[in-house]
Enzyme design. Structure first.
Site, PDB file in Angstrom:
ATOM      1  N   ASP A 186       0.830  -1.205   0.000  1.00 51.97           N
ATOM      2  CA  ASP A 186       0.000   0.000   0.000  1.00 51.97           C
ATOM      3  C   ASP A 186       0.870   1.264   0.000  1.00 51.97           C
ATOM      4  O   ASP A 186       1.971   1.255   0.544  1.00 51.97           O
ATOM      5  CB  ASP A 186      -0.902  -0.025   1.238  1.00 51.97           C
ATOM      6  N   ASN A 231     -11.485  -2.461  -5.495  1.00 51.61           N
ATOM      7  CA  ASN A 231     -10.706  -1.452  -6.239  1.00 51.61           C
ATOM      8  C   ASN A 231     -11.396  -1.001  -7.529  1.00 51.61           C
ATOM      9  O   ASN A 231     -11.001   0.014  -8.116  1.00 51.61           O
ATOM     10  CB  ASN A 231      -9.293  -1.956  -6.553  1.00 51.61           C
TER      11      ASN A 231
END
Ligand code: IPE
Ligand code: MG
Length: 236
Positions: free
Chosen positions: A20, A68
């Site tokens: 991330d 996502n």
């Protein structure tokens, strides 16, 4: 003594990584987010090579989640294009290193070019028997459980035959052992629907380092911390 994962015991057998912070890495430099993803892929390749130098048998990367899709379309398309580019540029090298690629997630609603790239990566490395590299792409932990239940029922199994081991064989990760160490970069301390079944007894390691900056010394630090954890699995 220089810290090196080679001298760390025990090492995890299965490391899962939530890489991330790509977007923030790019924005900090005044660049579009997709530059961060590009740098993230470069780093993923570096990390794969480094981990492969160690007796770690399984590594799983969270690439794209079922959630996502909520990102702006240009970013989603940018991510998909990067995967195709990765396969074009680096598949041969991964194959030569005896790494076996597996895909975990739903293939069916991905664009056909991307499906083909993923299928090619899996097929070309299917006979390798070194490290297994699992790519979670269009992956969701809850979707995985729903898909497992669906195929369990389709197989005409009886409810009384179900136990945890049998169920695990219906997950995308069938045959892959549970995660020992889960690393998340980018200063977020959550699982985000990643491997929710397989991390039930994992050790978690969180760091503020943004993924493109996460290097060998950072993973060594995570592995060293892992080696000091006292895993009891509910026992004493
Ligand atoms: C992680 O980086 C990569 C993917 C989810 C594909 P992010 O895109 O989440 O980057 P941040 O968290 O916005 O910095
Ligand atoms: Mg993020």
């Amino acid at each position: 003594m220089k810290l090196t994962a080679k001298s760390i015991h025990p090492l995890p057998n299965h490391v899962a990584i939530v890489p991330d912070g790509n977007g923030r890495w790019a924005r900090k430099r005044g660049l579009p987010r997709v530059y961060g993803h590009r740098e993230g892929i470069v780093n993923m390749l570096r990390m794969i090579q480094y981990i492969n130098e160690h007796p770690i048998k399984y590594v799983t990367f969270y690439g794209f989640s079922t959630e996502n899709w909520n990102r702006p379309e240009p970013e989603v398309k940018g991510l998909f294009a990067l995967v195709e580019e990765f396969v074009d540029k680096h598949l041969e090298e991964i194959k030569q290193k005896n790494i076996k690629i597996r895909h975990i997630g739903r293939l069916d609603n991905l664009p056909s070019n991307l499906q083909n790239a993923i299928k090619k990566a899996v097929a070309l490395t299917a006979n390798n028997n070194g490290m297994t590299l699992n790519i979670a792409w269009n992956y969701g932990g809850r979707a995985e459980i729903v898909d497992a239940v669906t195929s369990y029922v389709k197989d005409k199994n009886k409810p009384q035959q179900l136990d945890e081991k049998t169920f695990a064989n219906y997950l995308y990760t069938a045959g892959i052992p549970d995660v020992d160490l889960l690393i998340r970069t980018g200063n977020e301390t959550r699982l985000s629907n990643f491997l929710i079944w397989q991390t039930a007894y994992s050790e978690y390691y969180f760091t503020e380092v943004l993924w493109p900056d996460f290097g060998k010394k950072d993973i060594d630090k995570a592995l060293l911390e892992y080696s000091k954890r006292n895993r009891r699995f509910g026992g004493l």
